[in-house]
Scaffold this motif. Structure first.
Motif, PDB file in Angstrom:
ATOM      1  N   UNK A   1       0.821  -1.209   0.000  1.00 42.71           N
ATOM      2  CA  UNK A   1       0.000   0.000   0.000  1.00 42.71           C
ATOM      3  C   UNK A   1       0.855   1.259   0.000  1.00 42.71           C
ATOM      4  N   UNK A   2       2.011   1.211   0.658  1.00 45.43           N
ATOM      5  CA  UNK A   2       2.922   2.360   0.625  1.00 45.43           C
ATOM      6  C   UNK A   2       3.458   2.558  -0.781  1.00 45.43           C
TER       7      UNK A   2
ATOM      8  N   UNK B   1      -6.835   2.210  -9.001  1.00 46.18           N
ATOM      9  CA  UNK B   1      -7.952   1.362  -8.588  1.00 46.18           C
ATOM     10  C   UNK B   1      -9.080   1.359  -9.606  1.00 46.18           C
ATOM     11  N   UNK B   2      -8.951   2.166 -10.640  1.00 45.41           N
ATOM     12  CA  UNK B   2     -10.071   2.368 -11.568  1.00 45.41           C
ATOM     13  C   UNK B   2      -9.843   1.687 -12.907  1.00 45.41           C
ATOM     14  N   UNK B   3      -8.718   1.967 -13.551  1.00 46.60           N
ATOM     15  CA  UNK B   3      -8.451   1.410 -14.875  1.00 46.60           C
ATOM     16  C   UNK B   3      -7.819   0.028 -14.738  1.00 46.60           C
ATOM     17  N   UNK B   4      -8.453  -1.017 -15.256  1.00 48.38           N
ATOM     18  CA  UNK B   4      -7.896  -2.368 -15.106  1.00 48.38           C
ATOM     19  C   UNK B   4      -6.599  -2.582 -15.859  1.00 48.38           C
ATOM     20  N   UNK B   5      -6.297  -1.704 -16.810  1.00 45.27           N
ATOM     21  CA  UNK B   5      -5.060  -1.854 -17.582  1.00 45.27           C
ATOM     22  C   UNK B   5      -3.866  -1.199 -16.900  1.00 45.27           C
ATOM     23  N   UNK B   6      -4.102  -0.165 -16.118  1.00 42.92           N
ATOM     24  CA  UNK B   6      -2.986   0.577 -15.525  1.00 42.92           C
ATOM     25  C   UNK B   6      -2.180  -0.285 -14.568  1.00 42.92           C
ATOM     26  N   UNK B   7      -2.844  -1.119 -13.786  1.00 37.50           N
ATOM     27  CA  UNK B   7      -2.126  -1.941 -12.821  1.00 37.50           C
ATOM     28  C   UNK B   7      -1.266  -2.985 -13.513  1.00 37.50           C
ATOM     29  N   UNK B   8      -1.543  -3.288 -14.763  1.00 42.54           N
ATOM     30  CA  UNK B   8      -0.775  -4.306 -15.483  1.00 42.54           C
ATOM     31  C   UNK B   8       0.432  -3.739 -16.230  1.00 42.54           C
ATOM     32  N   UNK B   9       0.698  -2.461 -16.093  1.00 38.43           N
ATOM     33  CA  UNK B   9       1.925  -1.903 -16.663  1.00 38.43           C
ATOM     34  C   UNK B   9       3.128  -2.500 -15.935  1.00 38.43           C
ATOM     35  N   UNK B  10       4.242  -2.597 -16.625  1.00 40.31           N
ATOM     36  CA  UNK B  10       5.421  -3.246 -16.035  1.00 40.31           C
ATOM     37  C   UNK B  10       5.895  -2.544 -14.771  1.00 40.31           C
ATOM     38  N   UNK B  11       5.801  -1.219 -14.728  1.00 43.03           N
ATOM     39  CA  UNK B  11       6.291  -0.510 -13.544  1.00 43.03           C
ATOM     40  C   UNK B  11       5.422  -0.769 -12.317  1.00 43.03           C
ATOM     41  N   UNK B  12       4.222  -1.304 -12.537  1.00 42.22           N
ATOM     42  CA  UNK B  12       3.319  -1.578 -11.418  1.00 42.22           C
ATOM     43  C   UNK B  12       3.281  -3.054 -11.040  1.00 42.22           C
ATOM     44  N   UNK B  13       4.203  -3.820 -11.571  1.00 43.49           N
ATOM     45  CA  UNK B  13       4.238  -5.246 -11.271  1.00 43.49           C
ATOM     46  C   UNK B  13       4.384  -5.478  -9.770  1.00 43.49           C
ATOM     47  N   UNK B  14       3.609  -6.408  -9.252  1.00 46.15           N
ATOM     48  CA  UNK B  14       3.680  -6.737  -7.838  1.00 46.15           C
ATOM     49  C   UNK B  14       2.627  -6.080  -6.986  1.00 46.15           C
ATOM     50  N   UNK B  15       1.845  -5.165  -7.568  1.00 39.47           N
ATOM     51  CA  UNK B  15       0.817  -4.478  -6.784  1.00 39.47           C
ATOM     52  C   UNK B  15      -0.590  -4.962  -7.111  1.00 39.47           C
ATOM     53  N   UNK B  16      -0.699  -6.022  -7.896  1.00 38.61           N
ATOM     54  CA  UNK B  16      -2.018  -6.508  -8.288  1.00 38.61           C
ATOM     55  C   UNK B  16      -2.851  -6.950  -7.081  1.00 38.61           C
ATOM     56  N   UNK B  17      -2.215  -7.578  -6.101  1.00 38.37           N
ATOM     57  CA  UNK B  17      -2.964  -8.063  -4.951  1.00 38.37           C
ATOM     58  C   UNK B  17      -3.539  -6.926  -4.123  1.00 38.37           C
TER      59      UNK B  17
END
Length: 351
Positions: free
Chosen positions: A78-79, A108-124
């Motif tokens: 979360x941090x 938390x809104x766009x389902x594609x944004x969390x799947x960007x490489x820089x956001x890897x590991x934050x899906x949970x």
């Protein structure tokens, strides 16, 4: 800080009229009240501002169901999430009238944004927080950044961060390519933070959030290694241990952190946080200011409401140490005192 770690940098110091943030006085207070029985957990009956009352339930869902009252991997994530949401803010994009990032909860809104490489590991953590805006009828930005400030205080030693609500709905996705990478040069990282409105001194306070982090993607051979020897405690061991480049088993050194500790651009400000318990308190205050600013980047601060009164009591390291002398974080934490404070200030959320 980076797209490759579980607990990332967050942002800067005393609020200034930059990056869309107006100057505010700090209003951090001790939240334990007479009606909470000294537990350090304000109840809905303790909350004086009616705007803040609905967020007590949001707080309890995050601290209880997601963090389970402790500095767990969801809290660490979360941090990091709070930085990746707000850390794409850009003064230059704002000046050019382009779509901008900011502390708005777009992750938390766009389902594609969390799947960007820089956001890897934050899906949970995104999947856990995503239902809360609709469930409690609050904005995604408020949920995400309440989770970020709660995560800091969930880690023993983590400071109370002033917490604001009232963010509007998301306008657009975060821009891409703006999250600093651990392999980038110090000058490039410093310039990127400058474009957010963050000084070198502020950035060096912020990298201390790596004290609670684990690396999972920089080097897969050392996945789950920590960045200092006390990953469950929010302390300044990270600074001294990184500067010395200690070879502690199970501890990983990020290339950028090592560079910060020795670069002529950053070492003076970095060294301010190499010290003992008094230095710990100084860093905690500066970090709290930094995270507060981050949580409002790109927002109209005049439209937000200070709901710091819902926050639980911080666990100060000075109250849970073995003695009062010696050591880099002067001194070591007493496990019995630590658990007693966790039980006292987190009891309703422990699982």
């Amino acid at each position: 800080m980076y797209s490759t770690v579980i607990c990332s940098l967050t942002l800067a110091s005393v609020l200034s009229s930059v990056a869309g943030v107006a100057t505010l006085d700090k209003r951090q207070t001790t939240n334990a009240t007479a009606s909470d029985g000294g537990s350090g957990i304000p109840t809905i009956n303790d909350v004086t501002n009616p705007v803040c009352k609905p967020f007590v339930a949001v707080r309890d869902a995050i601290m209880g169901d997601i963090f389970q009252g402790r500095c767990n991997d969801n809290a660490r994530a979360a941090i990091r999430l709070s930085f990746h949401d707000a850390g794409t803010f850009s003064l230059s994009r704002e000046a050019a009238g382009l779509d901008n990032g900011g502390a708005d909860g777009s992750l938390l809104v766009d389902p594609n944004e969390i799947n960007r490489s820089e956001n890897n590991g934050m899906q949970t953590i995104v999947s856990l927080l995503k239902p809360l805006p609709e469930k409690f009828d609050v904005s995604p930005g408020d949920v995400l950044h309440l989770a970020g400030t709660l995560a800091v205080i969930a880690c023993p030693g983590g400071p109370l961060v002033n917490t604001f609500v009232g963010r509007p709905a998301v306008k657009n996705d975060n821009p891409t390519g703006l999250i600093p990478d651990t392999h980038d040069t110090v000058s490039n990282i410093v310039n990127r933070f400058s474009d957010m409105g963050i000084t070198v001194r502020e950035a060096m306070a912020l990298i201390g959030s790596h004290t609670c982090a684990r690396q999972r993607f920089v080097d897969l051979a050392f996945a789950n290694d920590t960045f200092d020897t006390t990953p469950e405690i929010w302390d300044i061991r990270f600074y001294a241990e990184t500067k010395r480049n200690d070879s502690d088993p199970g501890v990983f050194r990020l290339p950028s952190d090592l560079a910060f500790s020795h670069s002529s651009l950053t070492q003076d400000d970095y060294n301010r946080f190499v010290g003992s318990l008094s230095t710990q308190e100084d860093w905690a205050r500066e970090y709290a200011d930094a995270h507060e600013k981050m949580s409002m980047l790109g927002q109209d601060v005049s439209a937000l409401t200070d709901c710091t009164e819902i926050m639980p009591e911080a666990i100060h390291l000075r109250d849970i140490t073995v003695t009062s002398s010696g050591g880099a974080v002067d001194p070591a934490v007493d496990p019995a005192k630590l658990e007693a404070e966790i039980q006292r200030t987190r009891s309703i959320w422990l699982q």
